[in-house]
Design a protein around this motif. Structure first.
Motif, PDB file in Angstrom:
ATOM      1  N   TRP A 138       0.592  -1.104  -0.050  1.00 33.15           N
ATOM      2  CA  TRP A 138      -0.135   0.079  -0.267  1.00 33.15           C
ATOM      3  C   TRP A 138       0.895   1.355   0.049  1.00 33.15           C
ATOM      4  CZ3 TRP A 138       1.574   1.677   4.623  1.00 33.15           C
ATOM      5  CH2 TRP A 138       2.140   0.852   5.631  1.00 33.15           C
ATOM      6  N   TRP A 139       2.251   0.887   0.234  1.00 32.20           N
ATOM      7  CA  TRP A 139       3.134   2.229   0.358  1.00 32.20           C
ATOM      8  C   TRP A 139       3.444   2.576  -1.219  1.00 32.20           C
ATOM      9  CZ3 TRP A 139       4.375   6.490   2.281  1.00 32.20           C
ATOM     10  CH2 TRP A 139       5.719   6.754   2.380  1.00 32.20           C
ATOM     11  N   PHE A 140       3.363   1.617  -2.294  1.00 28.43           N
ATOM     12  CA  PHE A 140       3.971   2.004  -3.284  1.00 28.43           C
ATOM     13  C   PHE A 140       2.841   2.326  -4.446  1.00 28.43           C
ATOM     14  CE2 PHE A 140       6.932  -0.926  -0.930  1.00 28.43           C
ATOM     15  CZ  PHE A 140       7.725   0.219  -0.808  1.00 28.43           C
ATOM     16  N   GLY A 141       2.024   0.906  -5.056  1.00 25.51           N
ATOM     17  CA  GLY A 141       1.106   1.099  -6.061  1.00 25.51           C
ATOM     18  C   GLY A 141       1.386   1.803  -7.131  1.00 25.51           C
ATOM     19  N   LYS A 142       2.336   1.511  -7.998  1.00 19.74           N
ATOM     20  CA  LYS A 142       2.767   2.383  -9.205  1.00 19.74           C
ATOM     21  C   LYS A 142       3.511   1.309  -9.987  1.00 19.74           C
ATOM     22  CE  LYS A 142       1.344   6.230  -7.740  1.00 19.74           C
ATOM     23  NZ  LYS A 142       2.262   7.484  -7.566  1.00 19.74           N
ATOM     24  N   VAL A 143       3.047   1.375 -11.359  1.00 16.22           N
ATOM     25  CA  VAL A 143       4.010   0.729 -12.604  1.00 16.22           C
ATOM     26  C   VAL A 143       4.156   1.639 -13.620  1.00 16.22           C
ATOM     27  CG1 VAL A 143       3.732  -1.297 -14.273  1.00 16.22           C
ATOM     28  CG2 VAL A 143       2.688  -1.437 -11.794  1.00 16.22           C
ATOM     29  N   TRP A 144       5.376   1.677 -14.310  1.00 16.91           N
ATOM     30  CA  TRP A 144       5.676   2.561 -15.411  1.00 16.91           C
ATOM     31  C   TRP A 144       6.162   1.871 -16.400  1.00 16.91           C
ATOM     32  CZ3 TRP A 144       8.194   3.456 -10.410  1.00 16.91           C
ATOM     33  CH2 TRP A 144       7.467   4.189  -9.380  1.00 16.91           C
ATOM     34  N   VAL A 145       5.662   2.239 -17.551  1.00 11.22           N
ATOM     35  CA  VAL A 145       5.969   1.696 -18.786  1.00 11.22           C
ATOM     36  C   VAL A 145       6.883   2.286 -19.714  1.00 11.22           C
ATOM     37  CG1 VAL A 145       5.010   0.176 -20.815  1.00 11.22           C
ATOM     38  CG2 VAL A 145       3.921   0.067 -18.528  1.00 11.22           C
ATOM     39  N   ASP A 146       7.902   1.889 -20.290  1.00 10.62           N
ATOM     40  CA  ASP A 146       8.522   2.806 -21.223  1.00 10.62           C
ATOM     41  C   ASP A 146       7.651   3.193 -22.443  1.00 10.62           C
ATOM     42  OD1 ASP A 146      10.457   3.496 -23.311  1.00 10.62           O
ATOM     43  OD2 ASP A 146      11.979   1.991 -22.561  1.00 10.62           O
ATOM     44  N   PRO A 147       7.702   4.340 -22.766  1.00 14.12           N
ATOM     45  CA  PRO A 147       7.114   4.648 -24.009  1.00 14.12           C
ATOM     46  C   PRO A 147       7.330   4.289 -25.269  1.00 14.12           C
ATOM     47  CG  PRO A 147       7.426   6.718 -22.527  1.00 14.12           C
ATOM     48  CD  PRO A 147       8.328   5.373 -22.122  1.00 14.12           C
ATOM     49  N   ALA A 148       8.562   3.857 -25.256  1.00 18.29           N
ATOM     50  CA  ALA A 148       9.113   3.249 -26.469  1.00 18.29           C
ATOM     51  C   ALA A 148       9.105   1.658 -26.636  1.00 18.29           C
ATOM     52  CB  ALA A 148      10.517   3.636 -26.930  1.00 18.29           C
ATOM     53  N   ASP A 149       8.910   1.027 -25.526  1.00 19.68           N
ATOM     54  CA  ASP A 149       8.942  -0.289 -25.575  1.00 19.68           C
ATOM     55  C   ASP A 149       7.992  -0.889 -24.555  1.00 19.68           C
ATOM     56  OD1 ASP A 149       9.693  -3.011 -25.277  1.00 19.68           O
ATOM     57  OD2 ASP A 149      11.802  -2.854 -24.950  1.00 19.68           O
ATOM     58  N   ALA A 150       7.121  -1.509 -24.968  1.00 13.24           N
ATOM     59  CA  ALA A 150       5.859  -2.055 -24.157  1.00 13.24           C
ATOM     60  C   ALA A 150       6.255  -3.297 -23.123  1.00 13.24           C
ATOM     61  CB  ALA A 150       4.729  -2.558 -24.980  1.00 13.24           C
ATOM     62  N   ARG A 151       7.368  -3.826 -23.247  1.00 18.42           N
ATOM     63  CA  ARG A 151       8.009  -4.791 -22.379  1.00 18.42           C
ATOM     64  C   ARG A 151       8.858  -4.528 -21.448  1.00 18.42           C
ATOM     65  NH1 ARG A 151       5.303  -9.400 -24.656  1.00 18.42           N
ATOM     66  NH2 ARG A 151       3.774  -8.363 -26.140  1.00 18.42           N
ATOM     67  N   HIS A 152       9.210  -3.251 -21.609  1.00 13.40           N
ATOM     68  CA  HIS A 152      10.077  -2.595 -20.719  1.00 13.40           C
ATOM     69  C   HIS A 152       9.437  -1.654 -19.484  1.00 13.40           C
ATOM     70  CE1 HIS A 152      13.481   0.454 -19.997  1.00 13.40           C
ATOM     71  NE2 HIS A 152      13.792  -0.399 -19.079  1.00 13.40           N
ATOM     72  N   VAL A 153       9.297  -2.466 -18.489  1.00 13.53           N
ATOM     73  CA  VAL A 153       8.645  -2.014 -17.482  1.00 13.53           C
ATOM     74  C   VAL A 153       9.321  -1.738 -15.964  1.00 13.53           C
ATOM     75  CG1 VAL A 153       6.384  -2.304 -16.081  1.00 13.53           C
ATOM     76  CG2 VAL A 153       6.532  -3.057 -18.463  1.00 13.53           C
ATOM     77  N   HIS A 154       8.912  -0.606 -15.183  1.00 13.51           N
ATOM     78  CA  HIS A 154       9.551  -0.491 -13.838  1.00 13.51           C
ATOM     79  C   HIS A 154       8.324  -0.578 -12.854  1.00 13.51           C
ATOM     80  CE1 HIS A 154      13.341   0.710 -15.509  1.00 13.51           C
ATOM     81  NE2 HIS A 154      12.623   1.583 -16.456  1.00 13.51           N
ATOM     82  N   VAL A 155       8.622  -0.992 -11.925  1.00  9.23           N
ATOM     83  CA  VAL A 155       7.577  -1.387 -10.867  1.00  9.23           C
ATOM     84  C   VAL A 155       8.229  -0.631  -9.513  1.00  9.23           C
ATOM     85  CG1 VAL A 155       6.478  -3.037  -9.358  1.00  9.23           C
ATOM     86  CG2 VAL A 155       6.353  -3.282 -11.697  1.00  9.23           C
ATOM     87  N   ALA A 156       7.392   0.153  -8.836  1.00  9.14           N
ATOM     88  CA  ALA A 156       7.742   0.602  -7.412  1.00  9.14           C
ATOM     89  C   ALA A 156       7.605  -0.267  -6.376  1.00  9.14           C
ATOM     90  CB  ALA A 156       6.782   1.869  -7.190  1.00  9.14           C
ATOM     91  N   GLY A 157       8.736  -0.308  -5.453  1.00  6.91           N
ATOM     92  CA  GLY A 157       8.982  -1.179  -4.304  1.00  6.91           C
ATOM     93  C   GLY A 157      10.071  -0.298  -3.433  1.00  6.91           C
ATOM     94  N   VAL A 158      10.517  -1.403  -2.646  1.00  2.56           N
ATOM     95  CA  VAL A 158      11.572  -0.965  -1.921  1.00  2.56           C
ATOM     96  C   VAL A 158      12.714  -0.614  -2.785  1.00  2.56           C
ATOM     97  CG1 VAL A 158      13.237  -1.517   0.030  1.00  2.56           C
ATOM     98  CG2 VAL A 158      10.825  -2.030   0.251  1.00  2.56           C
ATOM     99  N   ASP A 159      13.168  -1.682  -3.641  1.00  2.00           N
ATOM    100  CA  ASP A 159      14.048  -1.458  -4.580  1.00  2.00           C
ATOM    101  C   ASP A 159      13.251  -0.987  -6.081  1.00  2.00           C
ATOM    102  OD1 ASP A 159      16.352  -2.063  -3.442  1.00  2.00           O
ATOM    103  OD2 ASP A 159      16.261  -4.091  -3.776  1.00  2.00           O
TER     104      ASP A 159
END
Length: 740
Positions: free
Chosen positions: A360-381
């Motif tokens: 509940w502290w994070f709740g974010k996912v970010w997708v590279d606009p140029a590559d739909a398979r390149h994804v970052h997820v919020a967490g501790v790391d």
């Protein structure tokens, strides 16, 4: 973050990050390890300390209590000089949202959780204020419209991280790059989680009203404005009184397609509910006029917070990070058809560990606009996949706890990141190469230590940024990791210093902090507060006091300790958080009188150095500080926390007869927690509150000095030699003021 005294592998350290807001870089001195649970045997999630401190037992935090107190503070006459910021400028603190100026290259806006809005004109290297100092500093969301209009949503939507999750005062708009702001509604939203501006019609804005964490109702759900915030109408209602909209996003390819995330969340004095039947993902295909809840594999009955990412290069591709209701990892899913159906992806260990026990502290996912398979997820790391979620890598070269990410369309590969350490920039698509901002003065501080021997030496504990010092390297630098808490500088020897991280894990040093020796194991306690008090004797600094649930005393500079009290509390609380602890200690100059206060509202005094104790107060809110008159050990001042919102309950008391009787000195102080009280001479009192610092006068309390932002002041120390106050603020760093 580091916590505890056992040695453990890094995986255990990541899981341990359930304990708080959480810093990994730097770390404690050699000899300190990590552990999954606190020393009392149970994990304690972010925000427990500050919430319990500021709540009155059995009562929720009243609606608009903070705003009401702020108005009372602003109405008081001011006196004294001007507060001066003294750093840190290089440490940073929690950033919850980012926005790019559409007309100016390399211009970035950052929202600090309790430090206002900041503007960078050099691609995130340095920042300048872009928010009024006397406005609420609690922030939730930023957005920039194509015409350059900025929108700011106040109130932090992420419940945790050591703060009390201060609520905001609605939505604000700026048309001059943040130089001035105008309130434009949703005042009762509690917090705002996100905005979605229509790229074709910049005055058309959707806002995710997250709602109060503590009170039902108010402005909740998704709201639409057709006139740049001039008016709002709710277009997506919420199913429950504690459901709020925590995110809203437009499909970058089909802007009439909009997604919203609703989330059940509620904080009570003895319970935390961060999930429920109202949590889910909704979609509108007509710009927000009509909505339907998405299923097809997404949970539709009961879930925690959900993070949503939308691909640009592959229309219809979505990703969802689903948290469980207990805060652990639930599942990671993807959709290829705009959310109609979902496929569960592998439950990778890294995903589970990075979500720790507070998704509940994070709740974010970010997708590279140029590559739909390149994804970052919020967490501790920061977690990254390059194959759409089949495999993941951990990026631990940036500070822990990720909250915001933004791609710069002007510079291919450039990504900005906001986390508990501030703002970072990568020119490698977010795959490493991160550089940290060099000027970001919004650190959240718990404590301050100063010395008359050297006015340039300042130390203090910072939320998720360790114990900081102004010497021995950069001004400032971290010399003990974890969440920095109690710090002390020996008034007779500047090289003899003390520092702690959470739950009373404390260290001493004889060389200014270059080397540290832990002394926690030498103390006796069943429970230790998040901010465990450690204090010098006012005459002999080789004598120290340490409060767990029993009071400990050292006569050899902290090398060895002996308990000098029984349990001074009413016992432990009902959950894993170590409630029932000593929160403040004050020794008198006579050598045998010692005062102690507790988190369960008790005040004690001994007149014979612990042989006998007398309870002189009980049934109070959290006791934050006791100050003893240097000329009279029977005269003491007690400050109390807990929101009041017009209540007649006192928050500053005085006794002149060792606690036999008390006088309420609250007077015209704002109805807000008092975090510290300092006595200067015999007649002047300084009170640090959630609404600034106040000084006593013949005609009542006055606001002290100008130039101090409207930010909670956690701790103050008074330098009698140089007649200066140094304040630790929870969101804007250290400030100093001369009182003569």
């Amino acid at each position: 973050m580091r916590t505890g005294r056992s040695r453990g592998m890094r995986t255990a350290a990541v899981v341990l990050l359930a304990i708080a807001g959480l810093l990994v870089p730097g770390g404690p001195a050699a000899g300190a390890g990590t552990q999954e649970e606190d020393d009392e045997g149970g994990p304690a999630a972010p925000a427990e300390y500050s919430y319990l401190q500021k709540a009155i037992p059995g009562q929720p935090l009243p609606r608009h209590a903070y705003d009401t107190a702020a108005a009372e503070a602003a109405a008081l006459p001011a006196t004294g000089g001007s507060w001066q910021p003294v750093g840190p400028t290089n440490i940073g603190g929690r950033v919850v949202s980012l926005a790019l100026d559409p007309h100016r290259a390399d211009t970035l806006y950052a929202a600090a959780a309790s430090g206002g809005v900041w503007r960078s004109a050099d691609a995130g290297r340095t920042f300048a204020p872009a928010w009024p100092e006397r406005g609420t500093q609690a922030m939730g969301a930023l957005a920039a419209a194509p015409d350059g209009t900025l929108y700011a949503g106040t109130g932090e939507p992420n419940p945790g991280g050591g703060s009390v999750t201060y609520e905001g005062t609605g939505v604000y708009r700026s048309t001059d790059q943040g130089r001035s702001w105008r309130a434009v509604g949703l005042r009762d939203s509690g917090a705002v989680g996100a905005f979605a501006v229509d790229p074709r019609r910049p005055r058309r804005v959707l806002a995710a009203a997250t709602g109060s964490l503590y009170n039902p109702g108010g402005d909740r759900g998704v709201y639409l404005s057709e006139n740049a915030g001039g008016s709002w109408r709710r277009v997506l209602d919420v199913p429950n009184a504690f459901t709020g909209a925590v995110d809203v996003q437009r499909d970058p390819v089909h802007p009439d397609r909009v997604y919203a995330v609703l989330w059940d969340h509620r904080r009570e004095p003895d319970k935390r509910t961060y999930g429920g039947t109202g949590s889910g993902v909704y979609r509108s295909d007509d710009g927000g006029a009509h909505w339907r809840r998405l299923g097809g594999g997404l949970p539709t009955a009961d879930s925690g917070r959900i993070g949503l990412g939308i691909a640009t290069s592959e229309p219809g591709r979505l990703y969802a990070m689903v948290g469980a209701t207990d805060g652990t990892f639930g599942s990671f899913l993807t959709s290829a058809d705009g959310g109609d159906t979902w496929t569960k992806l592998p439950d990778i260990t890294a995903l589970k560990e990075s979500q720790s026990s507070y998704s509940w502290w994070f709740g974010k996912v970010w997708v590279d606009p140029a590559d739909a398979r390149h994804v970052h997820v919020a967490g501790v790391d920061l977690l990254t996949t390059k194959d759409g979620g089949t495999t993941w890598t951990e990026q631990d070269t940036v500070h822990a706890d990720q909250h915001a990410m933004l791609w710069d369309p002007r510079t291919p590969g450039r990504v900005y990141l906001g986390n508990d350490g501030g703002v970072y920039r990568s020119d490698a698509r977010g795959d490493g190469g991160w550089t940290k901002a060099t000027y970001e003065p919004w650190t959240q501080l718990y404590t301050v230590a100063a010395t008359p021997q050297d006015t340039d030496r300042i130390s203090g504990g910072a939320q998720d940024n360790g114990s900081l010092r102004s010497w021995g390297g950069d001004r400032f630098n971290e010399y003990l990791g974890g969440d920095g808490l109690q710090n002390l500088i020996d008034p007779t020897d500047v090289n003899r210093v003390y520092a702690c991280y959470q739950y009373g894990n404390c260290f001493r040093s004889t060389d200014g902090g270059a080397t540290l020796t832990e002394y926690t194991d030498s103390t006796t306690a069943d429970r230790r507060n998040w901010l465990t008090p450690v204090q010098f004797d006012p005459v002999d600094p080789s004598v120290l006091y340490y409060g767990g649930n029993r009071l400990n005393r050292s006569t050899d500079g902290g090398a060895t300790w002996q308990p000098i009290s029984p349990d001074l509390t009413g016992g432990p609380g009902h959950d894993a958080y170590p409630y029932g602890t000593i929160t403040t200690v004050a020794a008198a100059r006579d050598g045998h009188t010692v005062w102690a206060g507790t988190d369960d509202g008790r005040v004690w005094v001994t007149r014979d150095l612990g042989a006998h104790w007398t309870r002189v107060l009980s049934g109070q809110p959290w006791v934050t500080r006791i100050a003893v008159d240097p000329d009279d050990p029977a005269t003491a001042y007690v400050s109390l926390s807990g929101y009041r919102s017009g209540s007649s309950q006192p928050h500053l008391l005085r006794t002149r007869d060792a606690g036999a009787s008390w006088r309420d000195l609250s007077g015209n102080l704002p109805q807000a927690p008092v975090n510290d009280v300092v006595l200067s001479g015999r007649n002047t009192l300084y009170a640090a509150t959630d609404q600034g610092v106040f000084v006593s006068s013949r005609d009542g309390w006055r606001r002290l000095g100008g130039g101090l932002p409207l930010v909670p002041v956690s701790d103050i120390t008074y330098d009698q030699v140089h007649h200066r106050l140094v304040a630790a603020t929870f969101g804007r760093g250290f400030y100093s003021l001369r009182t003569d």
